[in-house]
Scaffold this motif. Structure first.
Motif, mmCIF file in Angstrom:
data_model
loop_
_atom_site.group_PDB
_atom_site.id
_atom_site.type_symbol
_atom_site.label_atom_id
_atom_site.label_comp_id
_atom_site.label_asym_id
_atom_site.label_seq_id
_atom_site.Cartn_x
_atom_site.Cartn_y
_atom_site.Cartn_z
ATOM 1 N N ASP A 183 0.810 -1.220 0.000
ATOM 2 C CA ASP A 183 0.000 0.000 0.000
ATOM 3 C C ASP A 183 0.844 1.271 0.000
ATOM 4 O O ASP A 183 0.301 2.380 -0.033
ATOM 5 N N LYS B 121 -3.652 -5.436 0.601
ATOM 6 C CA LYS B 121 -3.638 -4.971 -0.781
ATOM 7 C C LYS B 121 -2.931 -6.000 -1.656
ATOM 8 O O LYS B 121 -2.051 -6.732 -1.195
ATOM 9 N N VAL C 25 -4.122 -2.636 -5.088
ATOM 10 C CA VAL C 25 -3.557 -1.355 -4.682
ATOM 11 C C VAL C 25 -3.805 -0.283 -5.730
ATOM 12 O O VAL C 25 -3.824 0.912 -5.431
#
Length: 334
Positions: free
Chosen positions: A131, A180, A259
């Motif tokens: 992330d 993510k 992401v």
């Protein structure tokens, strides 16, 4: 004989030093590349070397030296090296934290130190959470990533526009504790070797650690391997154990999001993805030198956790010019 030779630490080397010998591990090895310029054609490759203190340096070999040492240097092995030269590193192209870079010629000496490898550290990673990849989109900085493999695609054949050559590519999707995911494109031999290994064990959700990835803006944010990239499957490192424990205890049941979800691709003019400069508060507080040399610009998403009760957050203003208004005696404002 090898036990008595004098070995210099990498940190002690400089361009003005005479004879020296170093003992280093090859922690990254690039592909042999060809080039053509006004002086003719040639070949070149480079390696990243790490000594017992963890200091790194990049060594480059051209033409005859490249042909002589390409097969001799093997990733992960330890060598004694001497009779090389140093110069100030080009900051635009350097890949390790060192003020100097090394050049080896055909007269340089490279000797394997097979019996004394234990004291030299293996590949060093500096992982970036998935992330936190945004600030690296389309930048020259490379990143290291560790994640749980979520899926592996079949091998694809991609035709290069530059030379019409067909190269293999395989995409894998990895996730980490930030919940993510990101697509990593494995190219060339990595697609057919490590990529196939990952496909064979994909149902076991292996941990994969990858060094030196390029961050692009395909699908918002994506990663691609380079010739110098290193891929380790289920590496024996603390970060791998921590990630495995998280995934087995809660990660496998957690909903993951890409992401790059919600980010716009770069414009044709080369603009970066929307919010690609977003950082966390930790990025600011952990970097005391941020903004010292030049202003630093970034975006941040956060919530207000405290409002000072003795300080007003607004004032009465004029509707036309927004200047502050003050209560006038007898009523009204000025």
């Amino acid at each position: 004989m090898a036990m008595t030779r004098r070995v210099h630490p990498l940190v002690s080397l400089n361009p003005y030093q005479g004879n020296w010998t170093i003992k280093v591990r090859v922690t990254s090895k690039g592909n042999m590349r060809t080039y053509k310029n006004a002086r003719g054609e040639g070949c070149v490759f480079n390696v990243e070397l790490t000594d017992g203190d963890g200091t790194q340096i990049q060594a480059t070999m051209f033409n005859e030296a490249a042909k002589k040492f390409y097969d001799r240097f093997e990733l992960g092995k330890v060598y004694y090296i001497s009779k090389g030269t140093l110069r100030v590193a080009n900051k635009q192209f350097k890949t390790v934290q060192n003020d100097y870079e090394m050049t080896l010629n055909e007269n340089s000496e490279v000797e394997e130190a097979s019996d004394e490898a234990a004291c030299i550290p293996e590949t060093k990673f500096k992982f970036v959470p998935i992330d936190q990849l945004g600030p690296y989109v389309n930048s020259k900085d490379l990143v290291d990533v560790i994640g749980i493999v979520q899926s592996v695609s079949p091998t694809m054949s991609i035709r290069r526009k530059s030379n019409n050559e067909t190269v293999p590519k395989r995409d894998i999707v990895v996730a980490d504790e930030t919940k993510k995911t990101v697509v990593v494109s494995l190219w060339n031999e990595l697609a057919t070797t490590v990529g196939q290994e990952l496909q064979d064990i994909a149902d076991k959700s292996p941990v994969v650690a990858i060094k030196s990835l390029k961050v692009g803006d395909f699908q918002g944010i994506s990663l691609s391997t380079l010739g110098k990239s290193i891929v380790q499957v289920n590496p024996v490192i603390s970060e791998s154990k921590k990630l495995r424990n998280w995934y087995d205890s809660e990660g496998k049941e957690t909903s993951m999001a890409s992401v790059g979800s919600g980010l716009s691709p770069s414009t044709k003019s080369g603009g970066r993805s929307m919010y690609s400069d977003r950082v966390s508060l930790a990025h600011i507080t952990s970097n005391p030198s941020l903004g010292e040399d030049k202003p630093a610009f970034f975006s941040i998403r956060a919530y207000i956790s405290f409002i000072k009760p003795d300080q007003s957050m607004w004032y009465r203003a004029c509707k036309t010019c927004n200047k502050k208004m003050t209560d006038a005696l007898g009523g009204g404002y000025w």
